[in-house]
Enzyme design. Structure first.
Site, PDB file in Angstrom:
ATOM      1  N   ASP A 145      39.023  45.395  39.562  1.00 28.89           N
ATOM      2  CA  ASP A 145      37.906  46.192  39.064  1.00 28.89           C
ATOM      3  C   ASP A 145      36.612  45.909  39.836  1.00 28.89           C
ATOM      4  O   ASP A 145      36.563  45.065  40.726  1.00 28.89           O
ATOM      5  CB  ASP A 145      37.720  45.943  37.566  1.00 28.89           C
ATOM      6  CG  ASP A 145      37.461  47.228  36.804  1.00 28.89           C
ATOM      7  OD1 ASP A 145      36.818  48.128  37.367  1.00 28.89           O
ATOM      8  OD2 ASP A 145      37.898  47.331  35.638  1.00 28.89           O
ATOM      9  N   GLY A 170      39.388  31.513  46.631  1.00 32.51           N
ATOM     10  CA  GLY A 170      40.215  31.441  47.823  1.00 32.51           C
ATOM     11  C   GLY A 170      40.408  30.013  48.274  1.00 32.51           C
ATOM     12  O   GLY A 170      39.727  29.099  47.803  1.00 32.51           O
ATOM     13  N   GLU A 193      35.938  33.207  36.173  1.00 28.57           N
ATOM     14  CA  GLU A 193      36.173  32.586  37.476  1.00 28.57           C
ATOM     15  C   GLU A 193      37.422  31.707  37.368  1.00 28.57           C
ATOM     16  O   GLU A 193      37.536  30.890  36.455  1.00 28.57           O
ATOM     17  CB  GLU A 193      34.988  31.710  37.896  1.00 28.57           C
ATOM     18  CG  GLU A 193      33.689  32.469  38.110  1.00 28.57           C
ATOM     19  CD  GLU A 193      33.606  33.094  39.494  1.00 28.57           C
ATOM     20  OE1 GLU A 193      34.394  32.676  40.371  1.00 28.57           O
ATOM     21  OE2 GLU A 193      32.753  33.971  39.696  1.00 28.57           O
TER      22      GLU A 193
END
Length: 281
Positions: A145, A170, A193
């Site tokens: 999104d 990442g 997160e």
């Protein structure tokens, strides 16, 4: 054509002498091996991590190939977003795609969706304005999104919804670190997160604003069990806090953030978080 086994040997050999690589214009054999890896990641023929029974197996040599590509590739001007120019080493995945290529891939990319080369997007995926980094993989039927980011090498499963403003961390360094993995059928609430190699297991739901890292305590409210780095299957997780230790003067210390499993996914939860098939046609 090199086999995957031959590629792995070539990459690991190049990695062992990476400090001696001089520039982007040299090391032709290494460049060929690295480019082949990037192509196969981009086409979904290789993936950074894959399910191995109940666990996940991370292929470190593929991360090595991505890192080597930064040594062997020079920065060049390239089209950016909204007509702005970029100066970078990694090309955009969709740079040369036409109508036939998008149709064959079976994906939707809304204006502002940025996907870098070597990320693989499975059919049925919908990407709102978002950023998907190198080596990532997005499963079929998943929605990324608006203003969400999927970090380098992260793995997002099928039929997930990554809500607005979510950060999926990442990992390219340290090399031994595992990528974030979101398994099939998960819902990650807005502004959450997930970082530092956390695995969100199948069917789980994170409410808005849940922050998970490797050291975050994930507490099952019913059993009292504490998890680190993993959300169990079909968990419903909300933000929480734990009392901190007292300050030196004996007064109460600040609370510490945690995440709380409040229940397992039920029919009501599924009704609230179900994906909309009309958006994926």
């Amino acid at each position: 054509m090199m086999t995957n086994e031959e590629l792995q040997t070539a990459i690991e050999t190049a990695w062992a002498r990476r400090e001696k690589m001089l520039s982007a214009t040299e090391e032709k054999a290494d460049r060929i091996a690295v480019e082949t890896v990037l192509d196969r990641l981009d086409l979904g023929r290789l993936r950074i991590a894959e399910k191995d029974g109940p666990n996940w197996l991370v292929h470190t040599w593929l991360k090595e190939a991505i890192l080597l590509s930064f040594r062997l590739t020079g920065n060049v001007p390239m089209p950016g977003i909204g007509g702005a120019m970029a100066f970078d080493k990694v090309s955009m995945k969709f740079t040369d795609w036409d109508n036939d290529r998008f149709t064959a891939a079976g994906i939707r990319a809304v204006p502002g969706a940025v996907v870098r080369r070597s990320a693989f997007i499975e059919p049925g995926t919908v990407m709102m304005p978002c950023f998907i980094n190198v080596g990532a993989r997005i499963g079929k039927g998943t929605m990324i999104d608006t203003w969400s980011t999927v970090g380098s090498c992260a793995q997002v499963g099928a039929n997930c919804h990554i809500s607005g403003g979510v950060g999926i961390g990442g990992v390219l360094e340290p090399l031994q670190a595992a990528p974030v993995i979101i398994e099939d059928g998960c819902f990650i609430g807005a502004r959450s997160e997930v970082a530092e190699g956390v695995i969100v297991k199948r069917g789980s739901v994170l409410s808005m604003g849940v922050f998970l890292g490797a050291s975050t305590k994930i507490i099952d409210r019913d059993s009292g069990e504490i998890y680190y780095g993993k959300v169990p299957e079909f968990s419903v997780v909300i933000p929480g806090s734990l009392p901190g230790k007292p300050l030196p003067d004996g007064s109460p210390g600040p609370n510490l953030a945690c995440a709380v499993i409040v229940k397992r996914v039920d029919a009501r939860t599924r009704e609230k978080t179900a994906i909309n098939e009309l958006l994926r046609t």
